[in-house]
Design a protein around this motif. Structure first.
Motif: not given
Length: 298
Positions: A83, A85-86, A128, A132-133
């Motif tokens: 994702n 974010l990572t 994450t 994904n957060g």
């Protein structure tokens, strides 16, 4: 790996593999570019003068090319297969290590705090990759690795302070040995509240609070001895003790992890299978339209 394992949710083998490979590529990139920048300084230190760049076994061009390609490949893999974010965390870590930490080593003792941030980001990347957060659990895991860096690195740096001084590195062990020891003890103590916050967040059972306190007590004892008397023996004992401490703490996290029973059976190769399993579970748990009509007519 630990961040991915501790994060809530259904695990995907493919995501775990992509996260591991992508993170490894980012780490390889940061290390390669770091060594490329520090070629003239590494040659002055006993610990680093036998690195392949220092021995001229590899050209600087090839080292920089390797660092650039692995960094691009790692961030791209994380962005496309895990994702965004990572991937952003991976890119940020490469930047912090090569563009902030590495040059800062020759100008300010604050480099150690920046380096600790670099060490704390990988478990957050694992978290994450799963969620994904950046939930509180991600920050606590990152905080554990951040705090652990100080007793680990400061004890190592104490025995290498002559080498660091010769190469012009401004480390706490060189410029302020007493501060070096105080910071080691301070962050060893910080491991206790960080560890206690993990069962509070529901990531583990409260047994982790007890077991981690025993492990942290060992680290604190070593840091206290180093604080009271900074010498070669105490520095070495703290350094090797920290090497034992971290995997023990990570193992305790896994032993005492609180598993979501609804997700415990989900370990698949890809995310599509997980989505399909969750959809089927929702369909099976919901009453059919015919059942609803019969219930309403009755």
């Amino acid at each position: 790996m630990c961040g991915y394992a501790m994060a809530p949710g259904a695990a995907s083998v493919s995501t775990l593999i992509y996260t591991t490979v992508g993170t490894t590529l980012c780490i390889s990139s940061a290390n390669a570019i770091n060594q490329w920048i520090e070629i003239p300084y590494d040659a002055q230190m006993l610990r680093t003068r036998n690195r392949i760049l220092g021995r001229r076994s590899l050209s600087p061009f090839h080292a920089f090319s390797f660092g650039t390609l692995t960094g691009a490949a790692g961030v791209t893999m994380l962005g496309t297969m895990v994702n965004p974010l990572t991937a952003a965390l991976g890119a940020a870590n490469i930047f912090l290590y090569t563009c902030v930490y590495t040059p800062m080593k020759r100008s300010s003792i604050a480099n150690t705090w920046v380096g600790a941030v670099v060490g704390g980001i990988p478990p957050m990347m694992g978290w994450t990759a799963m969620t994904n957060g950046l939930e509180p659990g991600a920050w606590v895991l990152g905080g554990l690795l951040y705090a652990w860096q100080f007793p680990h690195f400061n004890s190592l740096a104490w025995n290498l302070r002559a080498d660091y001084s010769k190469a012009g590195y401004r480390m706490m062990a060189v410029t302020d040995p007493k501060l070096n020891a105080r910071v080691s003890l301070r962050y060893a103590l910080a491991m206790v509240p960080l560890s206690l916050s993990i069962p509070y967040l529901g990531l583990t059972s409260w047994w982790f609070a007890l077991d981690s306190s025993i492990a942290n007590a060992g680290l604190i004892y070593g840091a206290y001895r180093f604080y009271k008397k900074s010498d070669e023996k105490n520095a070495r004992q703290l350094f090797f003790g920290s090497i034992v401490h971290l995997p023990v703490l990570m193992a305790l996290l896994m032993v005492h992890k609180v598993y979501d029973m609804d997700m415990s059976h989900l370990l698949s190769w890809d995310d599509d299978f997980i989505d399909e399993e969750e959809s089927q579970s929702q369909q099976s748990s919901a009453p059919s339209s015919q059942q609803q009509q019969s219930l309403s007519s009755s």
